[in-house]
Scaffold this motif. Structure first.
Motif: not given
Length: 64
Positions: A20, A23, A60, A63
């Protein structure tokens, strides 16, 4: 990967909290540590979390 698995035992930081943080814009271990508090206890998890953060930033798409 289980989001609720603990990555930093001292500060009770989970894989999910680290994901998190990345992100949300953290790009380095230092930024993730500042957000989550990981590796501020004994520091044994630092090397692992540095690699984990690097991989999350590089890939990414993983993720989720």
């Amino acid at each position: 990967m289980k989001r609720d698995k603990i990555a930093c035992n001292c500060e009770n930081v989970t894989y999910g909290k680290i994901i998190d943080a990345v992100n949300s814009g953290a790009k380095t271990f230092e930024e993730v540590s500042e957000i989550t508090g990981c590796s501020t206890g004994c520091g044994q998890c630092q090397e692992f979390i540095e690699i984990f953060v690097r991989d999350l930033v590089m890939f990414p798409e993983d993720n989720a």
